[in-house]
Design a protein around this motif. Structure first.
Motif, PDB file in Angstrom:
ATOM      1  N   ILE A   1       0.715   2.215   4.651  1.00 56.58           N
ATOM      2  CA  ILE A   1       1.329   1.724   5.882  1.00 56.58           C
ATOM      3  C   ILE A   1       1.368   2.863   6.896  1.00 56.58           C
ATOM      4  CG2 ILE A   1       3.433   0.801   6.930  1.00 56.58           C
ATOM      5  CD1 ILE A   1       4.030  -0.526   4.224  1.00 56.58           C
ATOM      6  N   ILE A   2       1.027   2.524   8.135  1.00 55.77           N
ATOM      7  CA  ILE A   2       1.088   3.483   9.228  1.00 55.77           C
ATOM      8  C   ILE A   2       1.761   2.790  10.408  1.00 55.77           C
ATOM      9  CG2 ILE A   2      -1.209   2.894  10.090  1.00 55.77           C
ATOM     10  CD1 ILE A   2      -1.586   5.851  10.797  1.00 55.77           C
ATOM     11  N   GLU A   3       2.612   3.515  11.091  1.00 56.95           N
ATOM     12  CA  GLU A   3       3.346   2.932  12.220  1.00 56.95           C
ATOM     13  C   GLU A   3       2.544   3.090  13.505  1.00 56.95           C
ATOM     14  OE1 GLU A   3       5.916   0.958  12.032  1.00 56.95           O
ATOM     15  OE2 GLU A   3       5.956   1.287   9.867  1.00 56.95           O
TER      16      GLU A   3
ATOM     17  N   GLY B   1     -10.944   2.774   0.662  1.00 57.92           N
ATOM     18  CA  GLY B   1     -11.202   1.337   0.706  1.00 57.92           C
ATOM     19  C   GLY B   1      -9.932   0.508   0.778  1.00 57.92           C
ATOM     20  N   THR B   2      -8.772   1.142   0.559  1.00 57.23           N
ATOM     21  CA  THR B   2      -7.498   0.425   0.622  1.00 57.23           C
ATOM     22  C   THR B   2      -7.215  -0.002   2.060  1.00 57.23           C
ATOM     23  OG1 THR B   2      -6.605   1.682  -1.229  1.00 57.23           O
ATOM     24  CG2 THR B   2      -5.000   0.641   0.230  1.00 57.23           C
ATOM     25  N   SER B   3      -6.792  -1.239   2.239  1.00 56.54           N
ATOM     26  CA  SER B   3      -6.411  -1.724   3.569  1.00 56.54           C
ATOM     27  C   SER B   3      -5.148  -1.011   4.021  1.00 56.54           C
ATOM     28  CB  SER B   3      -6.157  -3.227   3.537  1.00 56.54           C
ATOM     29  OG  SER B   3      -7.354  -3.913   3.282  1.00 56.54           O
ATOM     30  N   ILE B   4      -5.105  -0.677   5.305  1.00 59.70           N
ATOM     31  CA  ILE B   4      -3.944  -0.022   5.891  1.00 59.70           C
ATOM     32  C   ILE B   4      -3.264  -1.031   6.820  1.00 59.70           C
ATOM     33  CG2 ILE B   4      -3.139   1.866   7.352  1.00 59.70           C
ATOM     34  CD1 ILE B   4      -5.555   3.476   6.350  1.00 59.70           C
ATOM     35  N   ARG B   5      -1.979  -1.194   6.617  1.00 62.64           N
ATOM     36  CA  ARG B   5      -1.206  -2.137   7.426  1.00 62.64           C
ATOM     37  C   ARG B   5      -0.220  -1.372   8.295  1.00 62.64           C
ATOM     38  NH1 ARG B   5       2.287  -4.733   4.527  1.00 62.64           N
ATOM     39  NH2 ARG B   5       2.191  -3.346   2.752  1.00 62.64           N
ATOM     40  N   ASN B   6       0.313  -2.064   9.292  1.00 59.99           N
ATOM     41  CA  ASN B   6       1.376  -1.476  10.092  1.00 59.99           C
ATOM     42  C   ASN B   6       2.704  -2.127   9.716  1.00 59.99           C
ATOM     43  OD1 ASN B   6       1.281  -3.961  11.366  1.00 59.99           O
ATOM     44  ND2 ASN B   6       0.454  -3.161  13.286  1.00 59.99           N
ATOM     45  N   GLY B   7       3.775  -1.756  10.416  1.00 61.65           N
ATOM     46  CA  GLY B   7       5.094  -2.283  10.099  1.00 61.65           C
ATOM     47  C   GLY B   7       5.203  -3.790  10.297  1.00 61.65           C
TER      48      GLY B   7
ATOM     49  N   LYS C   1       2.025   6.341   5.067  1.00 64.96           N
ATOM     50  CA  LYS C   1       2.980   6.222   3.956  1.00 64.96           C
ATOM     51  C   LYS C   1       2.287   5.506   2.800  1.00 64.96           C
ATOM     52  CE  LYS C   1       7.421   4.325   2.675  1.00 64.96           C
ATOM     53  NZ  LYS C   1       8.475   3.380   3.039  1.00 64.96           N
ATOM     54  N   LEU C   2       2.172   6.193   1.682  1.00 65.11           N
ATOM     55  CA  LEU C   2       1.536   5.622   0.492  1.00 65.11           C
ATOM     56  C   LEU C   2       2.597   5.294  -0.547  1.00 65.11           C
ATOM     57  CD1 LEU C   2      -1.473   8.073   0.116  1.00 65.11           C
ATOM     58  CD2 LEU C   2      -1.542   5.735   0.974  1.00 65.11           C
ATOM     59  N   THR C   3       2.589   4.072  -0.999  1.00 62.40           N
ATOM     60  CA  THR C   3       3.487   3.658  -2.075  1.00 62.40           C
ATOM     61  C   THR C   3       2.664   2.892  -3.097  1.00 62.40           C
ATOM     62  OG1 THR C   3       4.084   1.644  -0.886  1.00 62.40           O
ATOM     63  CG2 THR C   3       5.543   3.538  -0.607  1.00 62.40           C
ATOM     64  N   ARG C   4       3.264   2.663  -4.232  1.00 59.40           N
ATOM     65  CA  ARG C   4       2.566   1.928  -5.285  1.00 59.40           C
ATOM     66  C   ARG C   4       3.225   0.568  -5.464  1.00 59.40           C
ATOM     67  NH1 ARG C   4      -1.224   3.889  -8.167  1.00 59.40           N
ATOM     68  NH2 ARG C   4      -0.638   6.049  -7.936  1.00 59.40           N
ATOM     69  N   LYS C   5       2.417  -0.477  -5.451  1.00 60.75           N
ATOM     70  CA  LYS C   5       2.917  -1.839  -5.679  1.00 60.75           C
ATOM     71  C   LYS C   5       3.241  -1.998  -7.163  1.00 60.75           C
ATOM     72  CE  LYS C   5      -0.148  -3.740  -2.134  1.00 60.75           C
ATOM     73  NZ  LYS C   5      -1.259  -4.662  -1.872  1.00 60.75           N
TER      74      LYS C   5
END
Length: 146
Positions: A123-125, A60-66, A111-115
């Motif tokens: 994030i995916i390129e 359910g997490t939104s995936i963003r690009n660069g 790429k998974l990171t924690r805020k």
């Protein structure tokens, strides 16, 4: 008179044990081994580490690009036979899950990171057009869209 005598004796006859029947035999218990726990059967407990990613929080997490554009969301995780992550299924397009296309991406591309808040950042390129053009991920037992 005989009828009255018979009616008075009937409750006593009904409560008397049946002499022609054998008493019921209870089954004998079967001796068994006592239940024990050895080291092979003991549960192994694991504490969550700060770097661990919980699937229920990723899906359910939104995936963003660069370019910081939202291009999809994490829909599922595919594991191989050794229970390692084989791919992430990304939901692309659609509205509120309707008419969405599913695309499987290799785990190293996401790429998974924690805020700071503790939430996951994915994030995916790539961009929406590349994901829309990618082959659709079809679940086993499901028919592909035509």
């Amino acid at each position: 008179m005989k009828l009255r005598l018979l009616l008075c004796a009937l409750p006593f006859l009904a409560s008397a044990p049946a002499f022609a029947q054998e008493p019921a035999r209870e089954p004998k218990p079967i001796a068994g081994q006592p239940a024990t726990l050895n080291d092979d059967l003991r549960a192994k407990f694991v504490a969550q580490a700060p770097e661990d990613v919980v699937a229920s929080k990723l899906i359910g997490t939104s995936i963003r690009n660069g370019a910081n554009e939202t291009i999809g969301s994490a829909a599922d995780i595919v594991f191989d036979d050794k229970r390692a992550v084989k791919s992430y299924v990304v939901s692309v397009g659609g509205f509120l899950g309707l008419n969405a296309k599913y695309v499987a991406v290799a785990p190293e591309t996401l790429k998974l990171t924690r805020k700071e808040s503790g939430a996951l950042d994915a994030i995916i390129e790539t961009d929406k057009d590349q994901l829309r053009a990618a082959p659709e991920y079809v679940y086993l037992g499901s028919e592909p869209k035509k």
